[in-house]
Structure formats: structure tokens, C-alpha cells
Design a protein around this motif. Structure first.
Motif, PDB file in Angstrom:
ATOM      1  N   LEU A 152       0.820  -1.208   0.000  1.00 31.69           N
ATOM      2  CA  LEU A 152       0.000   0.000   0.000  1.00 31.69           C
ATOM      3  C   LEU A 152       0.856   1.261   0.000  1.00 31.69           C
ATOM      4  O   LEU A 152       0.488   2.262  -0.623  1.00 31.69           O
ATOM      5  N   THR A 153       1.997   1.224   0.674  1.00 30.92           N
ATOM      6  CA  THR A 153       2.927   2.359   0.622  1.00 30.92           C
ATOM      7  C   THR A 153       3.408   2.567  -0.807  1.00 30.92           C
ATOM      8  O   THR A 153       3.449   3.691  -1.311  1.00 30.92           O
ATOM      9  N   TRP A 154       3.747   1.477  -1.478  1.00 26.35           N
ATOM     10  CA  TRP A 154       4.202   1.543  -2.863  1.00 26.35           C
ATOM     11  C   TRP A 154       3.096   2.111  -3.762  1.00 26.35           C
ATOM     12  O   TRP A 154       3.355   2.976  -4.604  1.00 26.35           O
ATOM     13  N   LEU A 155       1.848   1.648  -3.580  1.00 29.74           N
ATOM     14  CA  LEU A 155       0.738   2.157  -4.390  1.00 29.74           C
ATOM     15  C   LEU A 155       0.478   3.641  -4.133  1.00 29.74           C
ATOM     16  O   LEU A 155       0.194   4.391  -5.068  1.00 29.74           O
ATOM     17  N   CYS A 156       0.579   4.068  -2.880  1.00 30.31           N
ATOM     18  CA  CYS A 156       0.416   5.496  -2.566  1.00 30.31           C
ATOM     19  C   CYS A 156       1.492   6.323  -3.265  1.00 30.31           C
ATOM     20  O   CYS A 156       1.202   7.360  -3.863  1.00 30.31           O
ATOM     21  N   ASP A 157       2.731   5.851  -3.174  1.00 30.07           N
ATOM     22  CA  ASP A 157       3.832   6.577  -3.810  1.00 30.07           C
ATOM     23  C   ASP A 157       3.678   6.622  -5.318  1.00 30.07           C
ATOM     24  O   ASP A 157       3.878   7.662  -5.952  1.00 30.07           O
ATOM     25  N   LEU A 158       3.311   5.495  -5.910  1.00 32.71           N
ATOM     26  CA  LEU A 158       3.176   5.415  -7.366  1.00 32.71           C
ATOM     27  C   LEU A 158       2.038   6.294  -7.880  1.00 32.71           C
ATOM     28  O   LEU A 158       2.219   7.059  -8.829  1.00 32.71           O
ATOM     29  N   SER A 159       0.880   6.206  -7.261  1.00 33.28           N
ATOM     30  CA  SER A 159      -0.244   7.030  -7.718  1.00 33.28           C
ATOM     31  C   SER A 159       0.038   8.508  -7.461  1.00 33.28           C
ATOM     32  O   SER A 159      -0.305   9.360  -8.278  1.00 33.28           O
ATOM     33  N   GLY A 160       0.697   8.830  -6.358  1.00 29.82           N
ATOM     34  CA  GLY A 160       1.083  10.218  -6.095  1.00 29.82           C
ATOM     35  C   GLY A 160       2.054  10.743  -7.136  1.00 29.82           C
ATOM     36  O   GLY A 160       1.963  11.895  -7.577  1.00 29.82           O
ATOM     37  N   TYR A 161       2.992   9.884  -7.542  1.00 24.01           N
ATOM     38  CA  TYR A 161       3.961  10.262  -8.577  1.00 24.01           C
ATOM     39  C   TYR A 161       3.248  10.628  -9.886  1.00 24.01           C
ATOM     40  O   TYR A 161       3.538  11.652 -10.503  1.00 24.01           O
ATOM     41  N   TYR A 162       2.293   9.793 -10.298  1.00 26.28           N
ATOM     42  CA  TYR A 162       1.600  10.061 -11.556  1.00 26.28           C
ATOM     43  C   TYR A 162       0.662  11.251 -11.462  1.00 26.28           C
ATOM     44  O   TYR A 162       0.478  11.969 -12.444  1.00 26.28           O
ATOM     45  N   LEU A 163       0.086  11.485 -10.303  1.00 30.28           N
ATOM     46  CA  LEU A 163      -0.728  12.695 -10.122  1.00 30.28           C
ATOM     47  C   LEU A 163       0.141  13.947 -10.235  1.00 30.28           C
ATOM     48  O   LEU A 163      -0.234  14.927 -10.876  1.00 30.28           O
ATOM     49  N   GLU A 164       1.320  13.899  -9.631  1.00 31.19           N
ATOM     50  CA  GLU A 164       2.240  15.042  -9.714  1.00 31.19           C
ATOM     51  C   GLU A 164       2.747  15.229 -11.142  1.00 31.19           C
ATOM     52  O   GLU A 164       2.850  16.351 -11.636  1.00 31.19           O
ATOM     53  N   ARG A 165       3.030  14.129 -11.803  1.00 24.87           N
ATOM     54  CA  ARG A 165       3.516  14.193 -13.180  1.00 24.87           C
ATOM     55  C   ARG A 165       2.467  14.813 -14.102  1.00 24.87           C
ATOM     56  O   ARG A 165       2.788  15.594 -14.990  1.00 24.87           O
ATOM     57  N   GLU A 166       1.196  14.454 -13.866  1.00 21.82           N
ATOM     58  CA  GLU A 166       0.114  15.017 -14.670  1.00 21.82           C
ATOM     59  C   GLU A 166       0.049  16.532 -14.498  1.00 21.82           C
ATOM     60  O   GLU A 166      -0.131  17.268 -15.459  1.00 21.82           O
ATOM     61  N   THR A 167       0.231  17.010 -13.271  1.00 19.05           N
ATOM     62  CA  THR A 167       0.217  18.447 -13.003  1.00 19.05           C
ATOM     63  C   THR A 167       1.380  19.130 -13.708  1.00 19.05           C
ATOM     64  O   THR A 167       1.220  20.189 -14.314  1.00 19.05           O
ATOM     65  N   LYS A 168       2.559  18.511 -13.649  1.00 22.36           N
ATOM     66  CA  LYS A 168       3.733  19.090 -14.315  1.00 22.36           C
ATOM     67  C   LYS A 168       3.556  19.117 -15.824  1.00 22.36           C
ATOM     68  O   LYS A 168       3.981  20.074 -16.483  1.00 22.36           O
ATOM     69  N   LEU A 169       2.940  18.085 -16.381  1.00 25.24           N
ATOM     70  CA  LEU A 169       2.698  18.064 -17.832  1.00 25.24           C
ATOM     71  C   LEU A 169       1.756  19.191 -18.242  1.00 25.24           C
ATOM     72  O   LEU A 169       1.969  19.842 -19.262  1.00 25.24           O
ATOM     73  N   ARG A 170       0.723  19.424 -17.446  1.00 25.06           N
ATOM     74  CA  ARG A 170      -0.210  20.511 -17.739  1.00 25.06           C
ATOM     75  C   ARG A 170       0.518  21.849 -17.698  1.00 25.06           C
ATOM     76  O   ARG A 170       0.339  22.691 -18.578  1.00 25.06           O
ATOM     77  N   ASP A 171       1.348  22.050 -16.686  1.00 25.49           N
ATOM     78  CA  ASP A 171       2.100  23.302 -16.573  1.00 25.49           C
ATOM     79  C   ASP A 171       3.048  23.487 -17.751  1.00 25.49           C
ATOM     80  O   ASP A 171       3.174  24.589 -18.289  1.00 25.49           O
ATOM     81  N   GLU A 172       3.718  22.418 -18.167  1.00 20.59           N
ATOM     82  CA  GLU A 172       4.633  22.496 -19.306  1.00 20.59           C
ATOM     83  C   GLU A 172       3.869  22.816 -20.594  1.00 20.59           C
ATOM     84  O   GLU A 172       4.325  23.609 -21.414  1.00 20.59           O
ATOM     85  N   LEU A 173       2.698  22.235 -20.764  1.00 18.45           N
ATOM     86  CA  LEU A 173       1.886  22.519 -21.940  1.00 18.45           C
ATOM     87  C   LEU A 173       1.481  23.989 -21.970  1.00 18.45           C
ATOM     88  O   LEU A 173       1.559  24.640 -23.015  1.00 18.45           O
ATOM     89  N   ILE A 174       1.090  24.526 -20.844  1.00 18.07           N
ATOM     90  CA  ILE A 174       0.701  25.941 -20.774  1.00 18.07           C
ATOM     91  C   ILE A 174       1.898  26.838 -21.104  1.00 18.07           C
ATOM     92  O   ILE A 174       1.764  27.814 -21.845  1.00 18.07           O
ATOM     93  N   ARG A 175       3.075  26.501 -20.584  1.00 15.82           N
ATOM     94  CA  ARG A 175       4.276  27.297 -20.912  1.00 15.82           C
ATOM     95  C   ARG A 175       4.588  27.238 -22.395  1.00 15.82           C
ATOM     96  O   ARG A 175       4.956  28.248 -23.006  1.00 15.82           O
ATOM     97  N   GLN A 176       4.448  26.058 -22.991  1.00 11.36           N
ATOM     98  CA  GLN A 176       4.717  25.914 -24.431  1.00 11.36           C
ATOM     99  C   GLN A 176       3.713  26.730 -25.250  1.00 11.36           C
ATOM    100  O   GLN A 176       4.086  27.382 -26.223  1.00 11.36           O
ATOM    101  N   ILE A 177       2.460  26.722 -24.853  1.00 13.57           N
ATOM    102  CA  ILE A 177       1.447  27.525 -25.541  1.00 13.57           C
ATOM    103  C   ILE A 177       1.792  29.004 -25.429  1.00 13.57           C
ATOM    104  O   ILE A 177       1.697  29.756 -26.415  1.00 13.57           O
ATOM    105  N   ASP A 178       2.213  29.446 -24.253  1.00 13.32           N
ATOM    106  CA  ASP A 178       2.585  30.852 -24.067  1.00 13.32           C
ATOM    107  C   ASP A 178       3.760  31.244 -24.968  1.00 13.32           C
ATOM    108  O   ASP A 178       3.770  32.332 -25.551  1.00 13.32           O
ATOM    109  N   ARG A 179       4.734  30.327 -25.087  1.00  9.73           N
ATOM    110  CA  ARG A 179       5.878  30.614 -25.969  1.00  9.73           C
ATOM    111  C   ARG A 179       5.432  30.765 -27.420  1.00  9.73           C
ATOM    112  O   ARG A 179       5.880  31.668 -28.134  1.00  9.73           O
ATOM    113  N   GLN A 180       4.554  29.887 -27.854  1.00  9.42           N
ATOM    114  CA  GLN A 180       4.072  29.958 -29.234  1.00  9.42           C
ATOM    115  C   GLN A 180       3.218  31.207 -29.469  1.00  9.42           C
ATOM    116  O   GLN A 180       3.275  31.818 -30.529  1.00  9.42           O
TER     117      GLN A 180
END
Length: 100
Positions: free
Chosen positions: A43-71
Motif C-alpha cells: 500500500l505504501t508503494w501504491l500510494c507513492d506510485l499514484s502520487g507520482y503520476y498525479l504530480e507528473r500530470e500536473t507538471k505536464l499541464r504546466d509544461e503545456l501551458i508554458r509551451q502555448i505561451d511561448r508559441q
């Protein structure tokens, strides 16, 4: 990431955390210590893994917004007109959806 994937990851994270808390702190159940230890590890592993992907999703959204702003900075160099307005309107609609 699709909204349903985000909800699934969030629900998985919450469920794993709730069960982890139960196994970690509830000593009244007659569980074998090795079973409890294995459950806590998984369960610790599952918490860490799902938390990692939730954080990654947030970072991807932020990177997409920055790329749109650059364009969009490049779009500012276009002559004002229907072509530029079409680009700006389409991008603004996408940005609104990203903010949800």
C-alpha cells in the motif's frame, strides 16, 4: 491526462492511503505480522506510485501551458487580421479547458 484517469489515480491514492492507515495503526485485528507488513509495503508503494503520476500530470499541464505561451509570443508578430484572430481564439479555448 484525461479527467477520468485523474479521478481514478486520485481515488486509488486515497483508497490505498486509507487502507495503509488501517493496517499500520489498527493492532486489534488478529492478523499475522508478516501479512500486515506485506500489506503496508504494497500500500505504501501504491500510494507513492499514484502520487507520482498525479504530480507528473500536473507538471505536464504546466509544461503545456508554458509551451502555448511561448508559441503565442510568436503569434504576436503576425499582422492583425482574421488569421491571427482565429489562432488566438482557438488557443484561448484550449487554455480555458486546461484551467478546469
Amino acid at each position: 491526462m484525461r479527467a477520468e484517469t485523474h479521478r481514478l489515480l486520485k481515488r486509488l491514492n486515497e483508497e490505498a492511503f486509507n487502507r495503509l492507515t488501517h493496517y499500520r495503526y489498527n493492532r486489534s485485528e488478529s492478523l499475522h505480522p508478516r501479512y500486515r507488513s506485506g500489506s503496508v509495503a504494497a500500500l505504501t508503494w501504491l500510494c507513492d506510485l499514484s502520487g507520482y503520476y498525479l504530480e507528473r500530470e500536473t507538471k505536464l499541464r504546466d509544461e503545456l501551458i508554458r509551451q502555448i505561451d511561448r508559441q503565442m509570443a510568436w503569434v504576436a508578430y503576425l499582422d492583425p487580421g482574421p488569421y491571427r484572430q482565429g489562432i488566438e481564439d482557438a488557443v484561448e479555448e484550449i487554455r480555458r479547458q486546461l484551467e478546469l
